[in-house]
Design a protein around this motif. Structure first.
Motif, PDB file in Angstrom:
ATOM      1  N   ARG A  24       0.826  -1.208   0.000  1.00 10.92           N
ATOM      2  CA  ARG A  24       0.000   0.000   0.000  1.00 10.92           C
ATOM      3  C   ARG A  24       0.864   1.263   0.000  1.00 10.92           C
ATOM      4  O   ARG A  24       1.831   1.371   0.749  1.00 10.92           O
ATOM      5  N   LYS A  25       0.495   2.228  -0.838  1.00 11.82           N
ATOM      6  CA  LYS A  25       1.266   3.448  -0.993  1.00 11.82           C
ATOM      7  C   LYS A  25       1.454   4.198   0.328  1.00 11.82           C
ATOM      8  O   LYS A  25       2.547   4.655   0.643  1.00 11.82           O
TER       9      LYS A  25
ATOM     10  N   SER B 235       4.088   2.428   2.415  1.00 12.44           N
ATOM     11  CA  SER B 235       5.313   2.006   1.737  1.00 12.44           C
ATOM     12  C   SER B 235       6.587   2.531   2.404  1.00 12.44           C
ATOM     13  O   SER B 235       7.679   2.071   2.078  1.00 12.44           O
TER      14      SER B 235
END
Length: 175
Positions: free
Chosen positions: A85-86, A89
């Motif tokens: 997941r961004k 990250s």
């Protein structure tokens, strides 16, 4: 990256050919039944799954695994996995395992120091996290000595036996 912590211990990145030794060590440590969420009868990873897992770590530039060898034999490992997941990250969590015969020799510390050095140089990683059984006092002391701090606790998260529990202590370090 390879570091020699003394004449006998080598810390290095995992290689796919380590799969057999890592799987053997995992089975041995899980069989002890201490300080891991899974118990031995729940650990049934096949060699194919092991190879896929190690290859996925090697292929992902935000994940890594270091192994410790003593005289060419696997003694321990530390794994760092970062979520896909961004918004997560910049983080990742570690799992560490040392064979019983090689504990209390500084191998865990050497593995963690290598991992933290890697994380400090990584352009995306900012936070290294872990969970540790509250009754694993040696591990907690090691993590604190390297700058990890407690950020939370899941009370009675692990049921060890009838009326016997351990908390899951959540720790982190910014790198």
């Amino acid at each position: 990256m390879t570091r020699h912590t003394d004449d006998k211990v080598t810390i290095r990145f995992v290689r796919i050919e380590d799969a057999v030794a890592i799987l053997s060590m995992q089975r041995e440590v899980f069989y002890e039944g201490e300080f891991f969420i899974a118990v031995s009868e729940e650990f049934n990873k096949t060699m194919e799954q092991q190879l896929e897992w190690i290859q996925s770590i090697i292929d992902n530039d935000r994940d890594t695994m270091f192994v410790a060898e003593i005289n060419g034999e696997l003694a321990g490992m530390v794994v760092f996995v970062s979520p896909a997941r961004k918004r997560l990250s910049h983080t990742g969590s570690i799992t560490m395992m040392i064979q019983k015969a090689h504990r209390n020799k500084g191998i865990g510390k050497a593995l963690l120091q290598e991992l933290l050095a890697w994380a400090e140089q990584h352009p995306l990683i900012e936070k290294v996290s872990l969970g540790v059984f509250s009754n694993n006092l040696r591990a907690i002391a090691l993590y604190k000595s390297l700058g990890f701090v407690e950020e939370g606790r899941k009370v009675k998260e692990f049921k060890l036996a009838e009326n016997e529990y351990a908390d899951d202590i959540l720790m982190y370090k910014f790198v």
